[in-house]
Scaffold this motif. Structure first.
Motif, short mmCIF file in Angstrom:
data_model
loop_
_atom_site.label_atom_id
_atom_site.label_comp_id
_atom_site.label_asym_id
_atom_site.label_seq_id
_atom_site.Cartn_x
_atom_site.Cartn_y
_atom_site.Cartn_z
N THR A 144 19.01 67.10 11.55
CA THR A 144 18.20 66.99 10.35
C THR A 144 18.88 66.13 9.29
O THR A 144 18.25 65.24 8.71
CB THR A 144 17.92 68.40 9.76
OG1 THR A 144 17.30 69.20 10.78
CG2 THR A 144 17.03 68.32 8.55
N VAL A 145 20.16 66.39 9.05
CA VAL A 145 20.90 65.62 8.05
C VAL A 145 20.93 64.14 8.43
O VAL A 145 20.68 63.27 7.59
CB VAL A 145 22.32 66.18 7.85
CG1 VAL A 145 23.19 65.22 7.06
CG2 VAL A 145 22.26 67.54 7.17
N ASP A 182 26.88 62.27 0.00
CA ASP A 182 27.58 63.49 0.42
C ASP A 182 27.32 64.64 -0.56
O ASP A 182 27.13 65.78 -0.16
CB ASP A 182 29.07 63.24 0.60
CG ASP A 182 29.77 62.77 -0.66
OD1 ASP A 182 29.10 62.26 -1.57
OD2 ASP A 182 31.01 62.91 -0.72
N GLN A 183 27.27 64.33 -1.85
CA GLN A 183 27.00 65.36 -2.85
C GLN A 183 25.55 65.83 -2.77
O GLN A 183 25.27 67.03 -2.87
CB GLN A 183 27.29 64.83 -4.26
CG GLN A 183 28.75 64.58 -4.53
CD GLN A 183 28.98 64.00 -5.91
OE1 GLN A 183 28.15 64.17 -6.81
NE2 GLN A 183 30.09 63.31 -6.10
N THR A 213 25.06 68.06 0.29
CA THR A 213 25.72 69.34 0.07
C THR A 213 24.91 70.21 -0.89
O THR A 213 24.69 71.39 -0.64
CB THR A 213 27.14 69.13 -0.49
OG1 THR A 213 27.88 68.32 0.42
CG2 THR A 213 27.86 70.45 -0.69
N LEU A 214 24.46 69.62 -1.98
CA LEU A 214 23.67 70.35 -2.97
C LEU A 214 22.39 70.90 -2.36
O LEU A 214 22.04 72.07 -2.55
CB LEU A 214 23.34 69.44 -4.15
CG LEU A 214 22.54 70.11 -5.27
CD1 LEU A 214 23.47 70.88 -6.19
CD2 LEU A 214 21.74 69.09 -6.04
N VAL A 215 21.68 70.09 -1.61
CA VAL A 215 20.42 70.53 -1.00
C VAL A 215 20.67 71.64 0.01
O VAL A 215 19.97 72.66 0.01
CB VAL A 215 19.68 69.33 -0.35
CG1 VAL A 215 18.53 69.81 0.52
CG2 VAL A 215 19.19 68.37 -1.42
N VAL A 226 33.41 70.86 0.80
CA VAL A 226 32.05 71.29 0.45
C VAL A 226 32.03 71.81 -0.98
O VAL A 226 31.17 71.43 -1.79
CB VAL A 226 31.53 72.37 1.42
CG1 VAL A 226 30.24 73.00 0.91
CG2 VAL A 226 31.32 71.79 2.80
N LYS A 227 32.99 72.66 -1.32
CA LYS A 227 33.05 73.23 -2.67
C LYS A 227 33.26 72.13 -3.71
O LYS A 227 32.65 72.15 -4.78
CB LYS A 227 34.17 74.26 -2.77
CG LYS A 227 33.86 75.53 -2.00
CD LYS A 227 35.00 76.52 -2.09
CE LYS A 227 34.70 77.80 -1.33
NZ LYS A 227 35.82 78.75 -1.43
N SER A 228 34.10 71.17 -3.40
CA SER A 228 34.38 70.06 -4.31
C SER A 228 33.13 69.21 -4.52
O SER A 228 32.78 68.86 -5.65
CB SER A 228 35.52 69.21 -3.76
OG SER A 228 35.74 68.09 -4.57
N ARG A 229 32.45 68.88 -3.43
CA ARG A 229 31.23 68.08 -3.52
C ARG A 229 30.16 68.81 -4.33
O ARG A 229 29.47 68.21 -5.15
CB ARG A 229 30.68 67.78 -2.12
CG ARG A 229 31.53 66.82 -1.33
CD ARG A 229 31.04 66.71 0.10
NE ARG A 229 31.89 65.83 0.88
CZ ARG A 229 31.74 65.62 2.16
NH1 ARG A 229 30.75 66.20 2.83
NH2 ARG A 229 32.57 64.82 2.80
#
Length: 156
Positions: A39-40, A106-107, A110-112, A135-138
């Motif tokens: 999907t990504v 990438d952000q 990750t957000l979605v 992931v946490k950083s993004r």
């Protein structure tokens, strides 16, 4: 994807790709993670294609004379909200979508996956092929950027 029809089309495409590639699925990850990876990847490709199409559309619109401009059909909305509230909601929705679209890829992904799809940090890390810390950083950077871009709406 920013558009319900695009999301429906992408969903169908994901399952077609998964069906065609299932014999190559090695079982190293869960099927769920494998489907999200498909999907990504498809979403990234489609997003790039839509960006190119938008740029092309702008070029065409700039070439059109004012007399030739197309007008959008009037849409009636059956609602009890005031016109001001509806306008504010529409503006906010457009601003949020635009702010998300402007995030680095990438952000944005990750957000979605985290805030819209509700996936765990571990699942997102597996899908994106990175560490949980990444992931946490993004996610932190994406949320900070959104807060900054949407500050005028948050101050109302």
């Amino acid at each position: 994807m920013g558009d319900r029809e695009e999301a429906h089309d992408l969903t169908q495409e994901v399952f077609i790709h998964a069906f065609q590639a299932y014999d190559r699925f090695r079982g190293e990850a869960e099927v769920f993670t494998w489907l999200y990876r498909i999907t990504v990847n498809l979403a990234k490709n489609r997003y790039k294609q839509l960006q190119r199409e938008r740029e092309h559309r702008w070029e065409i619109l700039e070439e059109m004379d004012e007399e030739e401009e197309e007008t959008e059909p009037f849409e009636w909305e059956d609602t009890k909200l005031s016109p001001e509230t509806l306008l504010e909601q529409k503006e906010l929705a457009e601003a949020i979508q635009k702010a998300i679209d402007e995030l680095p890829e990438d952000q944005r992904v990750t957000l979605v996956l985290r805030d819209i799809e509700g996936l765990s940090y571990q699942e997102i890390a597996r899908i994106q092929g990175c560490s949980v810390e990444a992931v946490k950083s993004r996610l932190f950077r994406a949320r900070s950027a959104l807060r900054k871009k949407l500050k005028p709406f948050l101050e109302r």
